[in-house]
Write a protein that holds these residues in place. Structure first.
Motif, PDB file in Angstrom:
ATOM      1  N   ILE A  25     -32.787   2.171  47.689  1.00 46.76           N
ATOM      2  CA  ILE A  25     -32.914   3.161  46.614  1.00 46.76           C
ATOM      3  C   ILE A  25     -32.137   4.434  46.932  1.00 46.76           C
ATOM      4  O   ILE A  25     -31.396   4.954  46.089  1.00 46.76           O
ATOM      5  CB  ILE A  25     -34.400   3.493  46.370  1.00 46.76           C
ATOM      6  CG1 ILE A  25     -35.120   2.273  45.788  1.00 46.76           C
ATOM      7  CG2 ILE A  25     -34.542   4.684  45.417  1.00 46.76           C
ATOM      8  CD1 ILE A  25     -36.625   2.422  45.730  1.00 46.76           C
ATOM      9  N   THR A  26     -32.286   4.950  48.154  1.00 49.02           N
ATOM     10  CA  THR A  26     -31.590   6.191  48.513  1.00 49.02           C
ATOM     11  C   THR A  26     -30.073   5.988  48.555  1.00 49.02           C
ATOM     12  O   THR A  26     -29.313   6.874  48.149  1.00 49.02           O
ATOM     13  CB  THR A  26     -32.082   6.733  49.868  1.00 49.02           C
ATOM     14  OG1 THR A  26     -32.024   5.685  50.853  1.00 49.02           O
ATOM     15  CG2 THR A  26     -33.514   7.244  49.758  1.00 49.02           C
ATOM     16  N   ALA A  27     -29.637   4.825  49.018  1.00 57.53           N
ATOM     17  CA  ALA A  27     -28.200   4.545  49.035  1.00 57.53           C
ATOM     18  C   ALA A  27     -27.656   4.472  47.616  1.00 57.53           C
ATOM     19  O   ALA A  27     -26.591   5.032  47.308  1.00 57.53           O
ATOM     20  CB  ALA A  27     -27.925   3.236  49.775  1.00 57.53           C
ATOM     21  N   ALA A  28     -28.388   3.781  46.729  1.00 54.61           N
ATOM     22  CA  ALA A  28     -27.951   3.660  45.333  1.00 54.61           C
ATOM     23  C   ALA A  28     -27.894   5.023  44.655  1.00 54.61           C
ATOM     24  O   ALA A  28     -26.932   5.332  43.928  1.00 54.61           O
ATOM     25  CB  ALA A  28     -28.890   2.720  44.579  1.00 54.61           C
ATOM     26  N   LEU A  29     -28.904   5.848  44.894  1.00 55.58           N
ATOM     27  CA  LEU A  29     -28.923   7.183  44.297  1.00 55.58           C
ATOM     28  C   LEU A  29     -27.754   8.031  44.804  1.00 55.58           C
ATOM     29  O   LEU A  29     -27.194   8.845  44.054  1.00 55.58           O
ATOM     30  CB  LEU A  29     -30.248   7.885  44.613  1.00 55.58           C
ATOM     31  CG  LEU A  29     -31.495   7.354  43.895  1.00 55.58           C
ATOM     32  CD1 LEU A  29     -32.744   8.059  44.408  1.00 55.58           C
ATOM     33  CD2 LEU A  29     -31.358   7.531  42.383  1.00 55.58           C
ATOM     34  N   SER A  30     -27.390   7.828  46.068  1.00 51.18           N
ATOM     35  CA  SER A  30     -26.285   8.618  46.632  1.00 51.18           C
ATOM     36  C   SER A  30     -24.971   8.340  45.906  1.00 51.18           C
ATOM     37  O   SER A  30     -24.112   9.214  45.795  1.00 51.18           O
ATOM     38  CB  SER A  30     -26.134   8.328  48.130  1.00 51.18           C
ATOM     39  OG  SER A  30     -25.554   7.053  48.367  1.00 51.18           O
ATOM     40  N   THR A  74     -22.034   1.242  53.105  1.00 56.60           N
ATOM     41  CA  THR A  74     -20.715   1.612  53.630  1.00 56.60           C
ATOM     42  C   THR A  74     -19.623   1.238  52.645  1.00 56.60           C
ATOM     43  O   THR A  74     -18.676   2.003  52.432  1.00 56.60           O
ATOM     44  CB  THR A  74     -20.456   0.916  54.980  1.00 56.60           C
ATOM     45  OG1 THR A  74     -21.497   1.228  55.901  1.00 56.60           O
ATOM     46  CG2 THR A  74     -19.126   1.356  55.572  1.00 56.60           C
ATOM     47  N   ALA A  75     -19.763   0.072  52.016  1.00 54.06           N
ATOM     48  CA  ALA A  75     -18.764  -0.376  51.039  1.00 54.06           C
ATOM     49  C   ALA A  75     -18.691   0.589  49.856  1.00 54.06           C
ATOM     50  O   ALA A  75     -17.597   0.889  49.354  1.00 54.06           O
ATOM     51  CB  ALA A  75     -19.102  -1.784  50.549  1.00 54.06           C
ATOM     52  N   GLY A  76     -19.855   1.087  49.415  1.00 52.74           N
ATOM     53  CA  GLY A  76     -19.869   2.036  48.299  1.00 52.74           C
ATOM     54  C   GLY A  76     -19.106   3.307  48.624  1.00 52.74           C
ATOM     55  O   GLY A  76     -18.330   3.814  47.802  1.00 52.74           O
ATOM     56  N   LEU A  77     -19.314   3.819  49.828  1.00 55.17           N
ATOM     57  CA  LEU A  77     -18.609   5.028  50.256  1.00 55.17           C
ATOM     58  C   LEU A  77     -17.109   4.767  50.391  1.00 55.17           C
ATOM     59  O   LEU A  77     -16.278   5.582  49.976  1.00 55.17           O
ATOM     60  CB  LEU A  77     -19.183   5.528  51.582  1.00 55.17           C
ATOM     61  CG  LEU A  77     -18.500   6.739  52.229  1.00 55.17           C
ATOM     62  CD1 LEU A  77     -18.425   7.910  51.259  1.00 55.17           C
ATOM     63  CD2 LEU A  77     -19.255   7.142  53.500  1.00 55.17           C
ATOM     64  N   ASN A 121     -19.595   5.431  63.237  1.00 56.90           N
ATOM     65  CA  ASN A 121     -18.860   4.709  62.195  1.00 56.90           C
ATOM     66  C   ASN A 121     -19.100   5.348  60.822  1.00 56.90           C
ATOM     67  O   ASN A 121     -18.152   5.592  60.060  1.00 56.90           O
ATOM     68  CB  ASN A 121     -19.311   3.245  62.176  1.00 56.90           C
ATOM     69  CG  ASN A 121     -18.522   2.407  61.183  1.00 56.90           C
ATOM     70  OD1 ASN A 121     -17.345   2.137  61.375  1.00 56.90           O
ATOM     71  ND2 ASN A 121     -19.183   1.981  60.119  1.00 56.90           N
ATOM     72  N   GLU A 122     -20.369   5.641  60.528  1.00 57.71           N
ATOM     73  CA  GLU A 122     -20.700   6.269  59.255  1.00 57.71           C
ATOM     74  C   GLU A 122     -20.184   7.711  59.194  1.00 57.71           C
ATOM     75  O   GLU A 122     -19.720   8.180  58.142  1.00 57.71           O
ATOM     76  CB  GLU A 122     -22.215   6.252  59.031  1.00 57.71           C
ATOM     77  CG  GLU A 122     -22.811   4.864  58.899  1.00 57.71           C
ATOM     78  CD  GLU A 122     -22.255   4.089  57.713  1.00 57.71           C
ATOM     79  OE1 GLU A 122     -21.862   4.726  56.715  1.00 57.71           O
ATOM     80  OE2 GLU A 122     -22.203   2.851  57.780  1.00 57.71           O
ATOM     81  N   LEU A 123     -20.269   8.411  60.318  1.00 57.13           N
ATOM     82  CA  LEU A 123     -19.800   9.798  60.353  1.00 57.13           C
ATOM     83  C   LEU A 123     -18.299   9.906  60.136  1.00 57.13           C
ATOM     84  O   LEU A 123     -17.812  10.883  59.558  1.00 57.13           O
ATOM     85  CB  LEU A 123     -20.188  10.447  61.690  1.00 57.13           C
ATOM     86  CG  LEU A 123     -21.656  10.820  61.854  1.00 57.13           C
ATOM     87  CD1 LEU A 123     -21.946  11.232  63.295  1.00 57.13           C
ATOM     88  CD2 LEU A 123     -22.040  11.950  60.888  1.00 57.13           C
ATOM     89  N   PHE A 124     -17.563   8.906  60.598  1.00 53.48           N
ATOM     90  CA  PHE A 124     -16.113   8.910  60.391  1.00 53.48           C
ATOM     91  C   PHE A 124     -15.795   8.917  58.897  1.00 53.48           C
ATOM     92  O   PHE A 124     -15.004   9.732  58.410  1.00 53.48           O
ATOM     93  CB  PHE A 124     -15.483   7.682  61.057  1.00 53.48           C
ATOM     94  CG  PHE A 124     -13.996   7.582  60.844  1.00 53.48           C
ATOM     95  CD1 PHE A 124     -13.118   8.336  61.598  1.00 53.48           C
ATOM     96  CD2 PHE A 124     -13.478   6.723  59.873  1.00 53.48           C
ATOM     97  CE1 PHE A 124     -11.735   8.253  61.391  1.00 53.48           C
ATOM     98  CE2 PHE A 124     -12.108   6.636  59.660  1.00 53.48           C
ATOM     99  CZ  PHE A 124     -11.241   7.393  60.425  1.00 53.48           C
ATOM    100  N   TYR A 125     -16.435   8.021  58.159  1.00 54.07           N
ATOM    101  CA  TYR A 125     -16.212   7.968  56.710  1.00 54.07           C
ATOM    102  C   TYR A 125     -16.810   9.184  56.004  1.00 54.07           C
ATOM    103  O   TYR A 125     -16.226   9.705  55.051  1.00 54.07           O
ATOM    104  CB  TYR A 125     -16.814   6.681  56.136  1.00 54.07           C
ATOM    105  CG  TYR A 125     -16.098   5.431  56.574  1.00 54.07           C
ATOM    106  CD1 TYR A 125     -14.730   5.286  56.370  1.00 54.07           C
ATOM    107  CD2 TYR A 125     -16.787   4.386  57.194  1.00 54.07           C
ATOM    108  CE1 TYR A 125     -14.056   4.126  56.771  1.00 54.07           C
ATOM    109  CE2 TYR A 125     -16.130   3.225  57.591  1.00 54.07           C
ATOM    110  CZ  TYR A 125     -14.774   3.109  57.386  1.00 54.07           C
ATOM    111  OH  TYR A 125     -14.113   1.963  57.788  1.00 54.07           O
ATOM    112  N   ALA A 126     -17.966   9.633  56.479  1.00 54.77           N
ATOM    113  CA  ALA A 126     -18.601  10.817  55.884  1.00 54.77           C
ATOM    114  C   ALA A 126     -17.722  12.045  56.080  1.00 54.77           C
ATOM    115  O   ALA A 126     -17.623  12.912  55.199  1.00 54.77           O
ATOM    116  CB  ALA A 126     -19.969  11.046  56.506  1.00 54.77           C
ATOM    117  N   GLY A 127     -17.068  12.130  57.248  1.00 55.09           N
ATOM    118  CA  GLY A 127     -16.172  13.246  57.510  1.00 55.09           C
ATOM    119  C   GLY A 127     -15.000  13.266  56.546  1.00 55.09           C
ATOM    120  O   GLY A 127     -14.602  14.323  56.041  1.00 55.09           O
ATOM    121  N   LEU A 128     -14.435  12.087  56.275  1.00 56.91           N
ATOM    122  CA  LEU A 128     -13.348  11.997  55.296  1.00 56.91           C
ATOM    123  C   LEU A 128     -13.835  12.412  53.913  1.00 56.91           C
ATOM    124  O   LEU A 128     -13.108  13.071  53.154  1.00 56.91           O
ATOM    125  CB  LEU A 128     -12.809  10.566  55.255  1.00 56.91           C
ATOM    126  CG  LEU A 128     -12.067  10.074  56.506  1.00 56.91           C
ATOM    127  CD1 LEU A 128     -11.710   8.601  56.366  1.00 56.91           C
ATOM    128  CD2 LEU A 128     -10.810  10.906  56.754  1.00 56.91           C
TER     129      LEU A 128
END
Length: 220
Positions: free
Chosen positions: A29-34, A85-88, A157-164
């Protein structure tokens, strides 16, 4: 009071509402809302996406604590990881068109390596894709048996994409840039692990196929 809350006779409904699986539903749910706030509300996205990622460390702990380990939970955990991760990465493909092919390749590697590794592990009779002996692969053994290593590498791994992602917004561009730089070594480790587990999965499946072919030939 015992930490084992599993009833004597377990039903499908019990499994569906295991504590770690409830946590998994909250992650979805939280991922979808994001995704809905990703384009225009970076602060809301960061909180929602981070919550989904941090809960990933909680569901496994709850599963072991309350003796509620399940195949449903393991699969739900993995597909939520891959899907969030795919959504981001889909969003980053639009915002960084010059890096689109790179993101596509990394996404393909991520999904393929995890699916094949889980399928190969189960085909080989293992109860979990995380059951990797040190003699099979030191890197994967370290990655999957040390929870601190697994959590740290996945976080990087997530922070790398979040940083971008954060670099797309003027008020967080500098923070995003440093987040990407600092997390890059962990990101490289994660992609290396993906390549190694993809190779391991292919070898396991090929070995099983060879054994089955030999048994079939003997029967004929």
């Amino acid at each position: 009071m015992s930490s084992n809350t599993t009833p004597e006779k377990v039903t499908a409904e019990h499994v569906l509402w295991y504590i770690p699986n409830k946590i998994g539903y909250v992650r979805v749910i939280t991922a979808a809302l994001s995704f809905f706030v990703m384009k225009n509300h970076p602060t809301a996205f960061t909180w929602l996406y981070t919550t989904s990622c941090l809960l990933d460390a909680l569901d496994g702990t709850m599963a072991r604590k309350y003796n509620q380990v399940s195949s449903l939970g393991a699969v739900l955990d993995m597909v939520t990881d891959r899907s969030s991760t795919a959504g981001l990465m889909c969003f980053l493909c639009v915002q960084y068109p010059q890096w689109c092919v790179f993101f596509q390749l990394m996404l393909g590697l991520d999904i393929t390596s995890h699916y094949m590794h889980m399928y190969a592990s189960l085909s080989a009779g293992k109860t979990s894709h995380k059951s990797v002996g040190e003699g099979e692969s030191r890197l994967l053994h370290l990655y999957y048996t040390r929870r601190d290593v697994l959590f740290t590498i996945c976080a990087f791994n997530e922070l790398f994409y979040a940083g971008l992602y954060l670099q797309l917004f003027s008020n967080s561009a500098t923070f995003g840039k440093w987040t990407t730089i600092i997390s890059f070594p962990g990101y490289v480790f994660k992609q290396t692990a993906n390549v190694v587990q993809l190779k391991r999965a292919a070898l396991i499946l090929a070995d099983n196929d060879a054994k089955n072919a030999n048994e079939k030939n003997k029967a004929n």
